[in-house]
Design an enzyme around this catalytic site. Structure first.
Site, PDB file in Angstrom:
ATOM      1  N   GLY B  40      11.069  41.211  58.207  1.00 22.44           N
ATOM      2  CA  GLY B  40      10.049  40.263  58.664  1.00 22.44           C
ATOM      3  C   GLY B  40       9.287  40.876  59.821  1.00 22.44           C
ATOM      4  N   GLY B  42       6.645  39.193  61.656  1.00 22.31           N
ATOM      5  CA  GLY B  42       5.858  38.247  62.444  1.00 22.31           C
ATOM      6  C   GLY B  42       6.053  38.531  63.919  1.00 22.31           C
ATOM      7  NE  ARG B 330       3.879  20.382  68.062  1.00 20.82           N
ATOM      8  CZ  ARG B 330       3.754  21.679  67.838  1.00 20.82           C
ATOM      9  NH1 ARG B 330       4.699  22.313  67.169  1.00 20.82           N
ATOM     10  NH2 ARG B 330       2.719  22.340  68.275  1.00 20.82           N
ATOM     11  CG  LEU B 441       2.783  31.141  69.312  1.00 22.45           C
ATOM     12  CD1 LEU B 441       1.330  31.221  69.768  1.00 22.45           C
ATOM     13  CD2 LEU B 441       2.923  31.813  67.968  1.00 22.45           C
TER      14      LEU B 441
END
Lengths: 249, 639
Positions: B40, B42, B330, B441
């Site tokens: 991965g 990312g 959220r 992030l």
């Protein structure tokens, strides 16, 4: 809700060596709210049910940011809508009975893998050649020690927003990667952080671009017209200026 | 099995610095003798790969996409938190830590979260030095915006494309090391299995997605940075290729899976428009800085939103949560959207949407200011919905976005399989039962730039790793398993497509393992998942063959794993007999619909061991108790 019937002409090619050709398909029940790629999903479901191979195309985020999709639609990279990647294109742009031609982006430096899927690793190698600031993890100074004028930072951002889809290459009569390369050069060369490597970076990236088999730029500006994120060809001017400065200094 | 989190002793503020003081190092000459696989690319993967290669390790990276730059981190919009306190509004490492652990509803490990907050500032420094163009003020210094769950302004941003810019920074750092030869990058390669030799992770099996070839790769350690599993719901904000397969195959090889039921449902996404819908698009939480969320007070009010007068608008977040208003976390925002639509106050054709309105912000700050802040998001909205959000409110609805659960890791970010590290969204580590905005992030980059490079050295310095080569039986067995599974899928030749199965699975998950859950519904979900899984293995139709580029074959293998994961998520949601963060059990809530957490019985991490699938998923639950030494557990209140 009314639906449309769409006629498709899709490029089918088994592998790089295969010569490939167009295939016609008819698709009923297309909703105007579908995205273009959702329309292809529906086509593929139909093909799979008929026992045929689905059309391969690259796609991932479907939000216009990853740069995976890059098909050429009716002769135009990413289709008819300005500043819009194919994944953000919606079928409301089309009418009942329309014929849509879908092809891969065509360039010597982008060999076709299968159907609409191409190999864009040449772009990675251009970045590899110099598209970075050489700063090791941990070596960075406090962030606010390097003030950057707001306008300069905004301009750098405008170049940095390139999604690396390759539409610029597909649209260019010379298959040049100047907009892609120029965008990264202009992003980093605009900023104080990029200054120490400005010359080396520019020369290395331009040379790599040539080595990959992309053509040169002759200012058609087709690239700017199809770029889904609106990268300006001023980036190419900046790259050329910096290239000349680097080579003749 | 005993899950030891290996948290260093001492005061919270000095745990990480003590760790670094005492950590064993690998000498520069020896680093090049170690090969590390990073799966991965990312934020977590690219940053870990670049940093490990800079240290001198031999690194191999793997991505299923055609370039490392396309990882789904790229789609993160709003920003990244850091405790710089540039706004002089009282921020600090402690406050970022506290907000994050409280936002996660006290279901994460104190020491990990504190370290995350400590690392936050260095991430901003690193990114700025790489040339990441963050938003700046007129004076040329960095600007901030506010995000949900915090009362300070600590979010750094690059317009609405912060993930893109941070990922390109990490990708470029990685490509720099590819250029030096310290990283070998494999693109269009999918990890299909983990190879465990004598109980230690020693390599992976991949499929070359272009040629179909099954390949074996050996290494001294494996770092898994393969993201989350939100696509188990079929519709989510995740990219189409995001999947759980790499993590799930590690789970099947012995890695425990922690808190699988903790799924973040993001409150501000563009609503579903039809059956053909392939994914959902997020509208950044940053929009809640200026947008006001409302529904009509009257049921079935079919007037145009602009024609509904002020006193007939129900600004439900502002009314119910006056101190946080539209910036509640959220989970709270999503749950309230569900509550008002359940009451019949929803808007749009389906009634499954609420308004996010910028009218007042445009009146206050002018259209140009709003355009400068959110221009690309507004454009994206208009493109998809064909409505102009400068002129009328957006319609939004919650959608699956992020998974806090993931493979269990200790303080070193190592799973219970020695040599298998897990970073970024793929691990369970820092967000508890709910992640705050602009923290994904931060975590991905903290793990990759500033944790793995140290903890990897600590592991390798002590590990006794005899040479293994890819002829070893463990490699052969894993490679054969991978190949056999693909052949099996291709040979079923049934009458239902992979997408049809996936969509049905997603509907079960959304209806019964989604925003709110009940024991009864979860039990139904489990039997429905089992029946559908059975049907999948009898009736799926996978087109084509395994020896060329075949996306639907890739999808089929991933959906097969979702069928197992889905059952585990429902099992975990039943086991956790409380409401916390995103996990709302109907049986455990107040009359106003607020979650009732149960710290006495559930202050632990649920980590499941895989025992097999035989009609039903066999698992064993292990618990890691969460000890809160430094914060007091309080009922979360954003009122």
């Amino acid at each position: 809700m009314s639906t449309m019937t769409i006629n498709l002409k899709v490029w089918r090619q088994k592998n790089t060596a295969d010569s490939g050709g167009f295939q016609d398909y008819k698709l009923n029940g297309v909703s105007e709210h579908m995205s273009f790629l959702e329309m292809l999903d529906v086509l593929n479901e139909q093909l799979i049910k008929e026992g045929k191979d689905p059309v391969e195309f690259d796609h991932d985020c479907r939000e216009g940011i990853c740069g995976s999709c890059n098909m050429v639609i009716n002769g135009r990279a990413h289709g008819p809508k300005r500043l819009t990647a194919a994944c953000q294109l919606h079928m409301r742009e089309y009418s009942d009975g329309d014929t849509i031609v879908i092809e891969p982006p065509r360039a010597k430096a982008f060999p076709i893998i299968r159907d609409l899927v191409v190999d864009r690793s040449a772009f990675d190698r251009i970045i590899e050649a110099g598209g970075y600031v050489s700063v090791k993890t941990g070596a960075a100074p406090e962030a606010n020690l390097i003030p950057v004028e707001q306008d300069v930072s905004n301009t750098a951002f405008d170049y940095a927003t390139c999604i690396g889809c390759g539409a610029c290459v597909a649209a260019c009569p010379n298959s040049s990667a100047s907009l892609f390369t120029g965008a990264k050069v202009a992003h980093l060369n605009s900023l104080p952080q990029g200054e120490p490597e400005r010359k080396r970076r520019t020369v290395a990236m331009v040379e790599q671009m040539e080595k990959e088999g992309f053509g040169d730029c002759s200012n058609y500006a087709e690239c700017e017209a199809v770029c889904p994120v609106g990268i300006s060809i001023s980036s190419i001017a900046k790259m050329r200026k910096d290239y000349v400065k680097a080579v003749f200094s | 099995m005993k899950l030891d989190p290996k948290v260093p002793s001492g005061p919270l503020e000095s745990k990480w610095s003590n760790y670094l003081r005492d950590v064993k190092l690998v000498s520069p000459n020896n680093k090049r003798k170690y090969k590390i696989i990073v799966v991965g690319t990312g934020l977590a993967g690219a940053s870990a790969a670049a940093s490990l290669a800079e240290l001198g390790y031999e690194v191999e990276t793997f991505t299923i996409l055609d370039s490392a730059r396309r990882a789904h981190s790229i789609a993160a919009q709003g920003g990244i938190n850091a405790a710089k306190n540039y706004q002089n509004d009282g921020d600090s490492v402690w406050r970022l830590f506290y907000d994050t652990i409280k936002g996660g509803d006290y279901r994460s490990r104190e020491a990990n979260v504190y370290r995350l907050a400590e690392n936050s500032n260095r991430i901003i420094d690193q990114a700025v030095a790489q040339g990441v163009p963050f938003g700046r003020e007129y004076g040329g210094l960095l600007d901030n915006r506010s995000f949900g769950g915090a009362q300070v302004s600590r979010t750094f941003y690059s317009r609405g494309q912060t993930g893109q810019q941070l990922l390109l920074g990490a990708y470029q750092a990685m490509m720099r090391m590819v250029h030096t030869g310290k990283i070998k990058s494999y693109t269009r390669h999918e990890m299909l299995d983990l190879v465990v030799v004598d109980g230690v992770a020693r390599g992976i099996i991949t499929r070359d997605l272009v040629s179909g070839e099954i390949k074996r790769h050996e290494a001294h350690a494996v770092v898994l940075c393969t993201g989350g599993y939100g696509n188990v719901f079929y519709l989510s904000t995740n990219a189409k290729n995001s999947n759980v397969t790499a993590a799930w195959r590690c789970h099947k090889r012995g890695a425990t899976f922690a808190n699988p039921c903790f799924v973040q449902i993001h409150p501000t996404c563009i609503p579903v428009s039809g059956d053909y819908q392939s994914k959902l698009t997020l509208m950044s939480e940053s929009l809640r800085n200026d947008g006001r969320v409302w529904v009509p007070r009257k049921k079935n009010d079919d007037r145009h939103p602009n024609d509904i007068p002020e006193d007939e608008r129900y600004y439900y977040l502002e009314e119910r949560y006056p101190s946080f208003g539209n910036l509640v976390p959220r989970d709270v925002a999503s749950r309230n959207a569900k509550l008002v639509t359940d009451e019949g106050l929803g808007v749009g054709d389906s009634g499954l949407a609420v308004y996010l309105d910028f009218r007042d912000a445009i009146k206050r700050d002018g259209e140009e200011t709003i355009r400068a802040r959110y221009g690309n998001l507004f454009d994206m909205y208009e493109n998809i919905s064909d409505e102009n959000p400068y002129k009328q409110p957006m319609r939004i609805f919650p959608a699956v976005h992020y998974t806090m659960g993931g493979l269990w890791v200790d303080y070193d970010l190592m799973s219970n399989i020695p040599g298998l590290f897990v970073a970024g969204e793929a691990n369970f580590s820092d967000h508890g039962a709910n992640r705050l905005g602009a923290s994904a992030l931060m975590q991905g980059l903290s793990d990759g730039y500033f944790i793995i490079p140290y903890t990897m050295g600590s592991y390798l310095a002590d590990a006794d790793l005899p040479n293994v080569d890819t002829d070893h039986d463990a490699f052969k067995e894993a490679a054969d398993d991978s190949k056999n599974q693909l052949d099996r899928l291709l040979n079923i030749n049934g009458n239902k497509t992979v997408i049809e199965f996936h969509r049905e699975l997603g509907k079960i998950m959304w209806d019964k393992v989604g925003i709110s859950r009940s024991k009864e519904g979860l039990e139904e979900a489990i039997s429905e998942i089992r029946a559908l899984r059975e049907d999948f293995w009898q009736n799926v139709r996978v087109p084509g063959e395994a020896n060329y580029y075949n996306k639907y074959l890739e999808f089929a293998a991933r959906v097969a794993d979702y069928f197992e994961l889905a059952e585990l998520m429902a099992i975990d949601a039943i086991d956790r007999g409380e409401s916390c963060g995103c996990h709302l059990r109907d049986e455990y809530q107040t009359e106003e619909g607020e979650a009732i957490r149960n710290d006495k019985d559930f202050a632990f991490v649920s980590a499941y061991e895989y025992l097999g699938v035989n009609g039903k998923l066999e698992t064993k639950l292990h618990k890691e108790d969460l000890n809160f030494e430094f914060v007091e557990l309080k009922q979360r209140s954003y009122k």
